[in-house]
Design a protein around this motif. Structure first.
Motif, PDB file in Angstrom:
ATOM      1  N   GLU A  97       9.840  -3.297  -0.842  1.00 13.39           N
ATOM      2  CA  GLU A  97       9.137  -2.073  -1.237  1.00 13.39           C
ATOM      3  C   GLU A  97       7.649  -2.174  -0.940  1.00 13.39           C
ATOM      4  O   GLU A  97       7.016  -1.214  -0.473  1.00 13.39           O
ATOM      5  CB  GLU A  97       9.357  -1.809  -2.730  1.00 13.39           C
ATOM      6  N   ALA A  98       7.061  -3.365  -1.189  1.00  7.65           N
ATOM      7  CA  ALA A  98       5.629  -3.523  -0.931  1.00  7.65           C
ATOM      8  C   ALA A  98       5.323  -3.597   0.557  1.00  7.65           C
ATOM      9  O   ALA A  98       4.240  -3.181   0.999  1.00  7.65           O
ATOM     10  CB  ALA A  98       5.118  -4.779  -1.627  1.00  7.65           C
ATOM     11  N   SER A  99       6.240  -4.127   1.354  1.00  6.75           N
ATOM     12  CA  SER A  99       5.999  -4.236   2.795  1.00  6.75           C
ATOM     13  C   SER A  99       5.971  -2.869   3.485  1.00  6.75           C
ATOM     14  O   SER A  99       5.409  -2.734   4.571  1.00  6.75           O
ATOM     15  CB  SER A  99       7.073  -5.120   3.436  1.00  6.75           C
ATOM     16  N   ARG A 100       6.579  -1.857   2.871  1.00  4.68           N
ATOM     17  CA  ARG A 100       6.556  -0.517   3.460  1.00  4.68           C
ATOM     18  C   ARG A 100       5.159   0.091   3.434  1.00  4.68           C
ATOM     19  O   ARG A 100       4.853   0.997   4.208  1.00  4.68           O
ATOM     20  CB  ARG A 100       7.535   0.399   2.717  1.00  4.68           C
ATOM     21  N   LYS A 101       4.303  -0.399   2.540  1.00  3.36           N
ATOM     22  CA  LYS A 101       2.943   0.115   2.449  1.00  3.36           C
ATOM     23  C   LYS A 101       1.975  -0.601   3.381  1.00  3.36           C
ATOM     24  O   LYS A 101       0.795  -0.240   3.433  1.00  3.36           O
ATOM     25  CB  LYS A 101       2.437  -0.018   1.009  1.00  3.36           C
ATOM     26  N   MET A 102       2.463  -1.618   4.103  1.00  2.00           N
ATOM     27  CA  MET A 102       1.592  -2.381   4.989  1.00  2.00           C
ATOM     28  C   MET A 102       1.609  -1.781   6.385  1.00  2.00           C
ATOM     29  O   MET A 102       2.596  -1.180   6.815  1.00  2.00           O
ATOM     30  CB  MET A 102       2.056  -3.842   5.052  1.00  2.00           C
ATOM     31  N   PRO A 103       0.540  -1.908   7.144  1.00  2.00           N
ATOM     32  CA  PRO A 103       0.508  -1.417   8.531  1.00  2.00           C
ATOM     33  C   PRO A 103       1.371  -2.285   9.440  1.00  2.00           C
ATOM     34  O   PRO A 103       1.761  -3.397   9.064  1.00  2.00           O
ATOM     35  CB  PRO A 103      -0.977  -1.509   8.897  1.00  2.00           C
ATOM     36  N   GLY A 163      -1.500  -6.798  -1.330  1.00  2.00           N
ATOM     37  CA  GLY A 163      -1.925  -5.730  -0.434  1.00  2.00           C
ATOM     38  C   GLY A 163      -3.129  -6.079   0.399  1.00  2.00           C
ATOM     39  O   GLY A 163      -3.917  -5.193   0.754  1.00  2.00           O
ATOM     40  N   THR A 172      -8.151  -4.656   2.831  1.00  2.00           N
ATOM     41  CA  THR A 172      -6.990  -4.082   2.162  1.00  2.00           C
ATOM     42  C   THR A 172      -6.119  -3.334   3.160  1.00  2.00           C
ATOM     43  O   THR A 172      -6.553  -2.991   4.268  1.00  2.00           O
ATOM     44  CB  THR A 172      -7.430  -3.149   1.033  1.00  2.00           C
ATOM     45  N   ALA A 173      -4.875  -3.067   2.743  1.00  2.00           N
ATOM     46  CA  ALA A 173      -3.965  -2.325   3.621  1.00  2.00           C
ATOM     47  C   ALA A 173      -4.448  -0.898   3.829  1.00  2.00           C
ATOM     48  O   ALA A 173      -4.289  -0.330   4.925  1.00  2.00           O
ATOM     49  CB  ALA A 173      -2.561  -2.334   3.014  1.00  2.00           C
ATOM     50  N   GLU A 174      -5.067  -0.281   2.828  1.00  2.00           N
ATOM     51  CA  GLU A 174      -5.582   1.081   2.983  1.00  2.00           C
ATOM     52  C   GLU A 174      -6.702   1.129   4.016  1.00  2.00           C
ATOM     53  O   GLU A 174      -6.788   2.062   4.828  1.00  2.00           O
ATOM     54  CB  GLU A 174      -6.079   1.621   1.632  1.00  2.00           C
ATOM     55  N   LYS A 190      -5.166   0.859   7.551  1.00  2.00           N
ATOM     56  CA  LYS A 190      -4.594   2.129   8.002  1.00  2.00           C
ATOM     57  C   LYS A 190      -5.691   3.127   8.374  1.00  2.00           C
ATOM     58  O   LYS A 190      -5.544   3.916   9.316  1.00  2.00           O
ATOM     59  CB  LYS A 190      -3.704   2.710   6.904  1.00  2.00           C
TER      60      LYS A 190
END
Length: 451
Positions: free
Chosen positions: A264-270, A293, A311-313, A316
């Motif tokens: 689930e957490a890997s889906r938020k990574m680029p 993250g 950060t991942a944000e 992206k």
């Protein structure tokens, strides 16, 4: 206060111990928490009872005689042939859910409970259990003599001693018809063979895992789910077979415990192959902390060079800017990375090897402050204890208390350069036999006493 005789009142007014039937003693494997134990009428809702035997074998029976059974009671149940002796581990509505979990669709698999075990039943069961280890050793030798590629991992006798279950492990299909005949002639009991896997064997034997706790398969896990190396890849764990294997030489079951959170957490990574373009150059993904993250980028694709953690944000955001043809000045937002709240580890900066290091002696500042200046090798009286207190008064003792008593009372202190001879005083003269005369060529002349 007597806590043993203390009783707690439940919400329904029952005068009994708090949740006394919910949790049994952990001397039985695979105990189930009965969270409906204190619900009124739970025990009378069904006559089904769960009974556990040696290690991980369980059975479900009908309480046809309406016995007042509680968790932990030893009962004699129906078997084929004879009877068996087990321990009640669960009663009430949850037994129906356990039957669905065990996939018991036929009512013929559910037998009856005869009675509470008598002393005769307990003696027979104890005698049969004492023969299990010797039977296992002999059966292994018999299987080896017959040339069978199998391992007998455990033997379990029935409560009345008329039947024995042999649990074996084999990688291939084994023809054990001849083995059953030899075992029946040797032990004079009815033989039943059951094949188990490496995980079931570890659960029956038990042990302690690398985490320091008892094995999950030996305490609460009954149904085993297949574990693949993809679970280790999702969690960014090195594929080291020695570390990923458990006591059963298979992949650890605990690899599946947290893999859903990582997925689930890997889906938020680029994407891993995304290249970030900035005014300083191109950056490639080097390391990822999935749960936190955070992503570490390197200016070199193959080496760790000019590492920057963002950060991942933010990653992206830079990818979107690159798609529009824009390049930020740096990876950091406004030159700084936003601080993320992390849990504090009290032992993060501690080192276990600190106990092995020798303690350094601290210098006494007050002691150094009382020492005379450089050039005067003699210590004034009172600064150090005498090394030898039993020396004769007429000997060559330079630190005698009564030598400089006169000058110290007059306020005279030793000055620089006075290394070998005490100050002259009217009431304090050096004694004969002391080598305190200055040598030639040295500026060690004593200064005169000015009054």
């Amino acid at each position: 206060m007597d806590y043993k005789n203390m009783k707690f009142k439940m919400w329904n007014g029952c005068d009994r111990g708090l949740c006394c039937k919910a949790v049994g003693r952990q001397d039985r494997q695979l105990n189930t928490y009965d969270w409906l134990a204190d619900v009124p009428g739970n025990a009378e809702s069904t006559d089904l009872v769960e009974v556990q035997f040696k290690n991980t074998r369980k059975g479900y029976y009908h309480n046809v005689n309406n016995l007042d059974l509680k968790k932990g009671d030893i009962v004699a149940v129906e078997a084929n042939p004879g009877h068996d002796v087990g321990v009640v581990t669960l009663t009430g509505r949850l037994v129906k859910l356990q039957i669905k979990k065990a996939n018991l669709k036929s009512q013929d698999d559910i037998k009856r409970i005869y009675r509470l075990a008598k002393q005769v039943d307990l003696d027979k069961a104890k005698e049969a259990k004492s023969r299990e280890h010797d039977t296992m050793i002999q059966s292994r030798q018999i299987a080896k003599d017959l040339g069978l590629k199998m391992k007998i991992g455990d033997v379990e006798y029935q409560g009345d001693g008329n039947k024995a279950i042999f649990y074996y492990i084999a990688d291939e299909r084994v023809d054990f018809r001849q083995l059953i005949k030899v075992l029946a002639d040797t032990f004079h009991v009815r033989i039943e063979m059951k094949q188990i896997g490496a995980r079931q064997e570890a659960g029956r034997i038990g042990g302690t895992g690398p985490c320091g706790r008892e094995l999950c398969c030996a305490t609460w896990m009954k149904n085993f789910v297949s574990v693949s190396t993809n679970a280790a890849r999702y969690q960014d764990i090195s594929l080291n077979p020695q570390k990923l294997a458990g006591m059963c030489a298979k992949l650890k079951c605990c690899l599946n415990y947290e893999v859903d959170n990582y997925v689930e957490a890997s889906r938020k990574m680029p994407p891993k192959d995304a290249v970030l373009q900035t005014a300083d150059g191109e950056f490639h993904q080097f390391k990822v902390d999935i749960l936190a993250g955070l992503i570490t980028y390197s200016s070199d694709k193959n080496l760790a060079s000019n590492l920057e953690t963002i950060t991942a944000e933010r990653a992206k955001e830079i990818i979107e800017m690159n798609k529009q043809g824009e390049k930020p000045l740096s990876l950091m937002e406004n030159g700084k990375m936003k601080e993320t709240s992390k849990s504090i580890d009290l032992l993060n900066e501690s080192d276990l090897s600190r106990f092995d290091k020798a303690k350094k002696k601290k210098k006494n500042k007050n002691r150094n402050a009382n020492r005379p200046e450089k050039g005067d090798n003699r210590q004034p009286n009172g600064n150090r204890p005498e090394k030898n207190e039993n020396r004769q008064p007429n000997g060559n003792n330079r630190n005698r208390d009564n030598r400089n008593k006169g000058p110290r009372q007059q306020g005279n202190r030793p000055q620089q350069g006075n290394n070998n001879k005490p100050k002259q005083a009217s009431n304090n003269k050096p004694q004969q036999g002391e080598n305190n005369k200055p040598q030639q060529g040295e500026n060690n002349k004593p200064q005169e006493d000015k009054k």
